[in-house]
Scaffold this motif. Structure first.
Motif, short mmCIF file in Angstrom:
data_model
loop_
_atom_site.label_atom_id
_atom_site.label_comp_id
_atom_site.label_asym_id
_atom_site.label_seq_id
_atom_site.Cartn_x
_atom_site.Cartn_y
_atom_site.Cartn_z
N LYS A 1 0.84 -1.20 0.00
CA LYS A 1 0.00 0.00 0.00
C LYS A 1 0.87 1.25 0.00
O LYS A 1 0.57 2.23 -0.68
CB LYS A 1 -0.93 -0.02 1.23
CG LYS A 1 -2.08 -1.00 1.10
CD LYS A 1 -3.00 -0.91 2.30
CE LYS A 1 -4.19 -1.84 2.15
NZ LYS A 1 -5.11 -1.75 3.31
N THR B 1 2.25 1.67 -3.50
CA THR B 1 1.21 2.11 -4.43
C THR B 1 0.92 3.60 -4.27
O THR B 1 0.80 4.35 -5.26
CB THR B 1 -0.07 1.29 -4.22
OG1 THR B 1 0.23 -0.10 -4.38
CG2 THR B 1 -1.14 1.68 -5.22
N ARG B 2 0.80 4.02 -3.00
CA ARG B 2 0.52 5.44 -2.75
C ARG B 2 1.68 6.32 -3.22
O ARG B 2 1.47 7.41 -3.80
CB ARG B 2 0.27 5.65 -1.26
CG ARG B 2 -1.04 5.05 -0.78
CD ARG B 2 -1.18 5.20 0.72
NE ARG B 2 -2.42 4.60 1.20
CZ ARG B 2 -2.76 4.50 2.49
NH1 ARG B 2 -1.92 4.96 3.41
NH2 ARG B 2 -3.89 3.94 2.84
N LYS C 1 3.79 5.65 -5.64
CA LYS C 1 3.79 5.66 -7.10
C LYS C 1 2.71 6.58 -7.65
O LYS C 1 2.91 7.31 -8.62
CB LYS C 1 3.60 4.24 -7.61
CG LYS C 1 3.79 4.11 -9.12
CD LYS C 1 3.71 2.67 -9.57
CE LYS C 1 3.93 2.58 -11.09
NZ LYS C 1 3.86 1.18 -11.56
N GLN C 2 1.53 6.54 -6.99
CA GLN C 2 0.43 7.41 -7.43
C GLN C 2 0.80 8.88 -7.26
O GLN C 2 0.49 9.73 -8.12
CB GLN C 2 -0.84 7.09 -6.62
CG GLN C 2 -1.46 5.75 -7.00
CD GLN C 2 -2.66 5.41 -6.13
OE1 GLN C 2 -2.89 6.07 -5.11
NE2 GLN C 2 -3.42 4.40 -6.54
N ARG C 3 1.47 9.21 -6.12
CA ARG C 3 1.88 10.60 -5.91
C ARG C 3 2.91 11.03 -6.96
O ARG C 3 2.87 12.16 -7.46
CB ARG C 3 2.46 10.75 -4.50
CG ARG C 3 1.41 10.72 -3.40
CD ARG C 3 1.97 11.25 -2.10
NE ARG C 3 3.08 10.42 -1.61
CZ ARG C 3 2.93 9.41 -0.78
NH1 ARG C 3 1.71 9.09 -0.33
NH2 ARG C 3 3.97 8.70 -0.39
N GLU D 1 3.24 9.80 -10.06
CA GLU D 1 2.56 9.92 -11.34
C GLU D 1 1.77 11.24 -11.42
O GLU D 1 1.73 11.92 -12.46
CB GLU D 1 1.63 8.73 -11.56
CG GLU D 1 2.38 7.42 -11.80
CD GLU D 1 1.44 6.24 -11.95
OE1 GLU D 1 0.22 6.43 -11.70
OE2 GLU D 1 1.90 5.14 -12.32
N ALA D 2 1.12 11.59 -10.27
CA ALA D 2 0.37 12.84 -10.24
C ALA D 2 1.30 14.04 -10.41
O ALA D 2 1.00 15.02 -11.10
CB ALA D 2 -0.42 12.93 -8.93
#
Length: 296
Positions: free
Chosen positions: A268, A271-272, A274-276, A278-279
């Motif tokens: 988790k 994932t978080r 990586k999402q940050r 990408e954003a």
């Protein structure tokens, strides 16, 4: 056993006590009991123990609530096995068991009563009996038998000797100090006074011992209560050792669950993160695109 000459009681005004009921009173009472007794059979410490015990029993039987401000008798108990060697190959009947209990109780009552500190016998229970056969080597066998043994196996002739093991529970009480190990005391009594005990049995005319009284010997041992075998049964023959199969498998399952939980937490977080990222990249690309359009 001894005669009570006088009993004198008086209220001790110098001490106070709290009543157990608002409708009742409470007093500290000092009692002096004077008795006549044989000094050898009933030493002063034994007489003191008997007087305290009998007084306490009388109060309990008559529902008189008291608090003993003096020494309090301590209850002791032990389980002993008595092995009689040289008996006939049979067990005792119920009648013979009753006679045996009475004789053994009287023997211990006399010996323990003169112990230091004196021990007052409370009860003796007959728990169980078991007849066994001890195989021993024999001597003085016939010539024919000796020659046959020498010609065949060259072994020693043997015979089965019966022995009776009796388990008993003994309860008593005494006034400490000093503290005593009741198990050791009882075994010591049978070891040191074996001849006295056998003579006591002889005088009791117990039909079980009468035919063999001149041949018997007595050995006393403490009965050790077996430890719970749950751990042993679970771990015996198990690849997990003392944990046993159940404990080992449980440990593996718990370990696996902990690994899975740790993996999920890390996943988790990854994932978080990586999402940050990408954003952030998307925002940078958008900002670059807007800057290029404004320059054009």
């Amino acid at each position: 056993p001894f005669n009570v000459r006088s009993v004198m009681s008086e209220i001790d005004e110098s001490q106070t006590c709290a009543p157990i009921d608002v409708n009742k009173t409470c007093h500290v009472i000092n009692t002096v009991i004077s008795v006549e007794h044989y000094p050898t059979q009933f030493p002063s410490q034994r007489v003191r123990l008997i007087c305290i015990r009998k007084t306490t029993d009388f109060m309990e039987e008559n529902s008189i609530r008291i608090t003993n401000l003096g020494p309090i008798p301590q209850i002791v108990e032990t389980k002993i096995s008595l092995t009689f060697k040289g008996v006939d190959p049979e067990t005792m009947t119920e009648e013979e068991q009753v006679e045996f209990v009475d004789t053994t109780f009287e023997f211990l009552q006399d010996i323990l009563g003169r112990y230091d500190p004196p021990i007052l016998m409370e009860s003796l229970e007959f728990d169980a009996q078991e007849l066994r056969f001890d195989v021993i080597a024999t001597e003085g066998s016939s010539n024919a038998t000796s020659r046959l043994l020498e010609e065949t196996t060259n072994s020693t002739a043997t015979a089965e000797v019966p022995e009776l093991t009796v388990n008993i529970t003994i309860r008593g009480e005494y006034l400490p100090p000093p503290e005593i190990e009741f198990d050791d005391v009882v075994v010591e009594v049978f070891e040191e006074d074996e001849d006295v005990y056998v003579e006591k049995i002889d005088k009791s005319d117990n039909s079980y011992f009468e035919p063999v009284i001149s041949k018997i010997s007595v050995e006393a041992q403490i009965i050790v209560e077996p430890e719970p075998e749950v751990s042993a049964s679970l771990s015996e023959g198990s690849v997990f050792g003392l944990l046993g199969d159940t404990g080992g498998i449980t440990s593996i399952v718990i370990g696996a669950v902990l690994v899975m939980v740790a993996f999920m937490v890390l996943y988790k977080k990854y994932t978080r993160k990586k999402q940050r990222e990408e954003a952030a990249d998307a925002l940078r690309q958008q900002a670059t695109l807007q800057k290029g359009m404004s320059e054009a």
